[in-house]
Design an enzyme around this catalytic site. Structure first.
Site, mmCIF file in Angstrom:
data_model
loop_
_atom_site.group_PDB
_atom_site.id
_atom_site.type_symbol
_atom_site.label_atom_id
_atom_site.label_comp_id
_atom_site.label_asym_id
_atom_site.label_seq_id
_atom_site.Cartn_x
_atom_site.Cartn_y
_atom_site.Cartn_z
ATOM 1 N N LYS A 16 0.835 -1.207 0.000
ATOM 2 C CA LYS A 16 0.000 0.000 0.000
ATOM 3 C C LYS A 16 0.875 1.266 0.000
ATOM 4 C CE LYS A 16 -2.098 -1.243 3.869
ATOM 5 N NZ LYS A 16 -1.416 -2.528 4.161
ATOM 6 N N ARG A 90 -10.102 0.852 8.793
ATOM 7 C CA ARG A 90 -9.683 -0.524 9.066
ATOM 8 C C ARG A 90 -10.731 -1.286 9.854
ATOM 9 N NH1 ARG A 90 -3.574 0.455 9.089
ATOM 10 N NH2 ARG A 90 -2.732 -1.629 9.153
ATOM 11 N N ARG A 129 11.726 -5.960 4.956
ATOM 12 C CA ARG A 129 11.460 -4.528 4.732
ATOM 13 C C ARG A 129 12.390 -3.653 5.564
ATOM 14 N NH1 ARG A 129 5.641 -1.876 5.548
ATOM 15 N NH2 ARG A 129 5.779 -2.893 7.582
ATOM 16 N N ARG A 161 11.262 -1.874 11.139
ATOM 17 C CA ARG A 161 10.188 -1.433 12.028
ATOM 18 C C ARG A 161 10.024 -2.393 13.200
ATOM 19 N NH1 ARG A 161 4.972 0.196 8.425
ATOM 20 N NH2 ARG A 161 3.928 -1.167 9.920
ATOM 21 N N ARG A 172 -0.787 -9.135 13.218
ATOM 22 C CA ARG A 172 -1.346 -8.105 12.323
ATOM 23 C C ARG A 172 -2.183 -8.749 11.213
ATOM 24 N NH1 ARG A 172 4.009 -5.393 10.685
ATOM 25 N NH2 ARG A 172 2.772 -4.090 9.286
#
Ligand code: AP5
Length: 222
Positions: A16, A90, A129, A161, A172
């Site tokens: 996204k 969400r 990532r 992160r 998640r």
């Protein structure tokens, strides 16, 4: 309505943020990412900051009341020239708040861009990532910066992160399937869902979105 109001929906790591950055350049729309807002909020030395930190770092959702307040204030400040919302809404409650607020201003969501990526791919992606302090995303295998460890856009250092640890990624994903995925059906009923295969290379996903939005703009006279 003459503006492009886009929301991006997809599991964590679906791409996204990667696509939002490109779309922002294509269409010059304000980009609002509640993940970035919540990461900024959790650094604040306040009761709300500490509450947000607990939810973000455990992979849960921050309560609707907090997220909606922060997001709606930012959205109002952007005026009515369109937007790209990444990571909001969400939950059904957040979708109600957004749709009611837009309706009250004679506006609506133009399209919900839905990114489809299987869970097993997500874990590999997020483990690799790296992000800069402003959230620009890279990947150690297939989205490298020009200079190792440094963001191409703002020159800041790339880090992993806190919520990209395997057990938090699994949480998640669970939260996404339980609370966010059902929104796709709701937006489908409104005829605004456009689906994209998020397993394709980023440039290919981007081309598909641009082509889809070009058709949409023609159809809606935007
Ligand atoms: P948030 O920051 O929104 O996290 P997320 O939705 O889990 O999404 P990500 O940012 O992890 O992934 P992405 O889809 O943007 O993928 P990216 O482009 O980076 O939210 C974080 C937390 O904040 C939440 O858990 C929650 O606690 C809180 N929060 C936020 N919004 C909230 C809300 N509305 N309500 C309540 N709480 C909220 O790509 C991922 C990686 O894959 C990168 O390395 C990238 O280079 C690579 N990649 C991207 N596209 C491709 C591709 N096509 N092929 C191969 N690799 C790719």
């Amino acid at each position: 309505m003459s503006e492009l109001n886009l929301i991006l929906i997809g599991p964590p790591g679906a791409g996204k943020g990667t696509q939002a950055e490109r779309l922002q350049q294509d269409f010059g729309l304000p980009y609002l990412a509640t993940g970035d807002m919540m990461r900024a909020a959790k650094e604040e030395d306040s009761d709300i900051g500490r509450e947000v930190k607990e939810f973000v770092e455990s992979g849960g959702l921050v309560p609707d009341g907090i997220v909606c307040k922060v997001l709606m204030a930012r959205l109002d400040a952007e005026g009515d020239d369109g937007f790209i919302l990444d990571g909001f809404p969400r939950t059904a409650g957040q979708a109600d708040v957004l749709q009611d607020a837009l309706q009250g201003r004679g506006r609506r969501i133009t399209a919900a861009l839905v990114f489809e990526v299987p869970d097993e791919k997500i874990v590999e992606r997020l483990a690799g990532r790296r992000v800069c302090s402003k959230g620009h995303p890279y990947h150690v295998d297939h989205n490298l910066p020009k200079h190792e460890g440094v963001c191409d856009i703002d020159g800041t250092r790339l880090i992993q992160r806190d919520d990209d640890k395997p057990e938090t990624i699994r949480k998640r994903l669970e939260v996404y399937h339980e609370q966010t995925e059902p929104l796709v059906e709701r937006f489908e009923a409104d005829g605004i869902v456009r689906r994209f295969d998020g397993t394709r290379p980023p440039a290919e996903v981007h081309d598909h979105i641009r082509a889809t939005l070009a058709v949409l703009k023609l159809e809606e006279g935007l």
